[in-house]
Design an enzyme around this catalytic site. Structure first.
Site, PDB file in Angstrom:
ATOM      1  N   TYR A  56       0.849  -1.193   0.000  1.00 20.85           N
ATOM      2  CA  TYR A  56       0.000   0.000   0.000  1.00 20.85           C
ATOM      3  C   TYR A  56       0.880   1.236   0.000  1.00 20.85           C
ATOM      4  CZ  TYR A  56      -4.978  -0.848   0.187  1.00 20.85           C
ATOM      5  OH  TYR A  56      -6.263  -1.136  -0.154  1.00 20.85           O
ATOM      6  N   GLU A  58      -0.570   4.767  -0.501  1.00 18.91           N
ATOM      7  CA  GLU A  58      -1.427   5.946  -0.752  1.00 18.91           C
ATOM      8  C   GLU A  58      -0.627   7.223  -0.565  1.00 18.91           C
ATOM      9  OE1 GLU A  58      -4.522   4.804   1.891  1.00 18.91           O
ATOM     10  OE2 GLU A  58      -5.826   4.129   0.263  1.00 18.91           O
ATOM     11  N   ASP A 202      -7.578  13.087 -25.107  1.00 14.49           N
ATOM     12  CA  ASP A 202      -7.444  11.678 -24.700  1.00 14.49           C
ATOM     13  C   ASP A 202      -6.720  10.964 -25.843  1.00 14.49           C
ATOM     14  OD1 ASP A 202      -7.769   8.967 -24.291  1.00 14.49           O
ATOM     15  OD2 ASP A 202      -9.851   9.109 -23.648  1.00 14.49           O
ATOM     16  N   THR A 228      -4.193   5.797 -22.003  1.00 13.42           N
ATOM     17  CA  THR A 228      -3.915   4.506 -21.397  1.00 13.42           C
ATOM     18  C   THR A 228      -2.445   4.216 -21.688  1.00 13.42           C
ATOM     19  OG1 THR A 228      -4.657   3.438 -23.424  1.00 13.42           O
ATOM     20  CG2 THR A 228      -6.247   3.548 -21.625  1.00 13.42           C
ATOM     21  N   LYS A 231      -1.856   0.560 -25.078  1.00 18.95           N
ATOM     22  CA  LYS A 231      -2.206   0.425 -26.500  1.00 18.95           C
ATOM     23  C   LYS A 231      -0.924   0.625 -27.312  1.00 18.95           C
ATOM     24  CE  LYS A 231      -7.084   1.645 -25.873  1.00 18.95           C
ATOM     25  NZ  LYS A 231      -7.308   2.377 -24.625  1.00 18.95           N
ATOM     26  N   ARG A 237      -1.468  -2.625 -18.578  1.00 25.28           N
ATOM     27  CA  ARG A 237      -2.814  -2.045 -18.607  1.00 25.28           C
ATOM     28  C   ARG A 237      -2.922  -0.962 -17.540  1.00 25.28           C
ATOM     29  NH1 ARG A 237      -7.026  -3.644 -21.384  1.00 25.28           N
ATOM     30  NH2 ARG A 237      -5.611  -5.064 -22.422  1.00 25.28           N
TER      31      ARG A 237
END
Ligand code: DSN
Length: 431
Positions: A56, A58, A202, A228, A231, A237
């Site tokens: 973790y 954060e 985008d 993203t 691609k 991903r």
């Protein structure tokens, strides 16, 4: 050491292990032409399967809400620095789990609930998160939309200017998931400024081309750029936001705690590895071949009698009208027929489509994945011919058998990973 730490996946979970092995074979034995997919390197694949998944973290590098984050800081800072270098951006946030969450974060940072957004219509090549009524973007904001010109099937920037003046959006959204032409980010920036809107580009589909300088960059013209990472950029991903320094704090706050909790450090580490690959000189050669391959494939399909939407392609993808006003077959049937010969594409609406989206008149084809496999112009000509023959002989078992043989011949010459990827050795990437 307990079995919990040592058992490999084939012993621990045969169902999932077998599914992984089958997927390995499916990817190796088929021709992957889905425009949004790609094959990551062994290094990226290995990085995703590391113990960073246990952590973790954060917060952001140097300012975390948990202890033990010193190595998480190393990988996240590397990902940030490399993303900024690739795109020449002032600020990068590498935490978005996906493109949708990157876009949601920008909305949260840039505009207020109920404001107007102006995005490209999904059926003309846009994206769900650019204002579709069933998506958070269409639910929480007033939506105006633009599309392509009926004749040219390309964005009509004069019409976009007119719609922007009429709708007065707070945020103009550009970028697309099924648009084969160059997007004029400079002009879009001018349109936005003329109506007092901010711009979000985008670039999920074209990020690799932009990184390689093969598509004009939106960075100087748009306050926010999202993408993203999986691609054309060929990483794991995930999502990425780039913005001007003046919006850095707002964007970081919007991603965490606004939209997400803990970042996926194993994925951020893999993003760093992929960004490192994108900074190598051979990445530009790869992207150039992606574009060349797309042009050759589109020409081959057109010469075989299929209609290419907008008459061609400038990027990594093409939209093929397979319905052709009833002379051909639907996109749905074309997708199914090609799947039966181990060629993977997706059905896609074409502009002003008369078919429902789940049937569609077109298919979308992209070259990033096969180019990663090493295929070039010669293979594109062969593949284009196979696709046309399958689509033009629906139901012919002879045509299908011939196509299957030809696909097998091509795939056998381009092994996917250096070693056969199996789960029965250590549970990760092993021969
Ligand atoms: N689903 C992606 C694509 O295929 O283009 C967009 O999010």
């Amino acid at each position: 050491m307990s079995d919990f730490f040592t058992a490999n996946i084939s012993d621990a979970d045969p169902l999932i292990s077998n599914a992984i092995d089958s997927e390995v074979r499916r990817q190796a034995d088929g021709l992957e032409l889905i425009a949004s997919e790609n094959f990551v390197s062994e290094a990226v694949l290995q990085t995703m399967g590391t113990v960073f998944t246990n952590k973790y973290a954060e917060g952001y590098p140097g300012k975390r809400y948990y202890g033990g984050c010193e190595f998480s800081d190393v990988v996240e800072q590397a990902a940030i620095d490399r993303a900024k270098e690739i795109f020449g951006a002032e600020h990068a946030n590498v935490q978005p789990h996906s493109g949708a969450q990157a876009n949601m974060s920008v909305f949260l940072a840039a505009i207020n609930h109920g404001d107007t957004i102006l995005g490209m219509n999904l059926s003309h090549g846009g994206h769900l998160t650019h204002g579709h009524p069933l998506n958070f973007s269409g639910i929480n904001f007033k939506v105006a939309d633009y599309g392509v010109n009926r004749e040219t099937e390309q964005i009509d920037y004069d019409e976009l200017q007119r719609i922007a003046e009429e709708s007065r959006p707070a945020l103009l959204i550009c970028g697309a998931s099924a648009y084969p032409r160059i997007i004029d980010f400079e002009r879009i920036g001018e349109i936005a400024r003329s109506v007092g809107a901010k711009v979000m580009a985008d670039i999920a589909h074209i990020a690799g081309l932009v990184a390689a300088g093969l598509h004009p960059t939106p960075i100087p013209h748009c306050e926010f750029v999202t993408t993203t990472t999986h691609k054309t950029l060929r990483g794991p991903r995930g999502g990425l936001i780039l913005c001007k320094e003046e919006f850095a704090k707002d964007v970081d706050r919007a991603v965490f705690p606004g939209v997400q909790g803990g970042p996926l450090i194993h994925i951020i580490a893999a993003k760093a590895v992929a960004f490192g690959e994108a900074l190598q000189p051979n990445f530009k050669e790869y992207q150039q071949q992606v574009v060349t391959n797309a042009k050759v494939l589109a020409e081959t399909l057109a010469n075989a009698g299929l209609r290419i939407v907008s008459g061609g392609t400038d990027n990594h993808l093409m939209l093929v009208d397979v319905w052709m006003d009833g002379k051909g077959i639907t996109g749905k049937d074309a997708e199914k027929a090609l799947e039966q010969v181990h060629i993977t594409v997706n059905k896609n609406t074409i502009p002003f489509d008369t078919q429902k989206p789940f049937v569609a008149s077109g298919i979308r084809i992209g070259t990033p994945a096969l180019t990663t496999r090493g295929m070039k112009e010669e293979e594109m000509r062969s593949i284009g011919t196979i696709i046309a023959e399958v689509i033009q002989a629906p139901g012919s078992e002879e045509a299908m058998s011939k196509a299957r043989r030809e696909v097998a011949e091509i795939t056998s010459r381009f092994p996917l990973y250096s070693q056969r990827y199996k789960t029965d050795s250590t549970g990760t990437a092993n021969a």
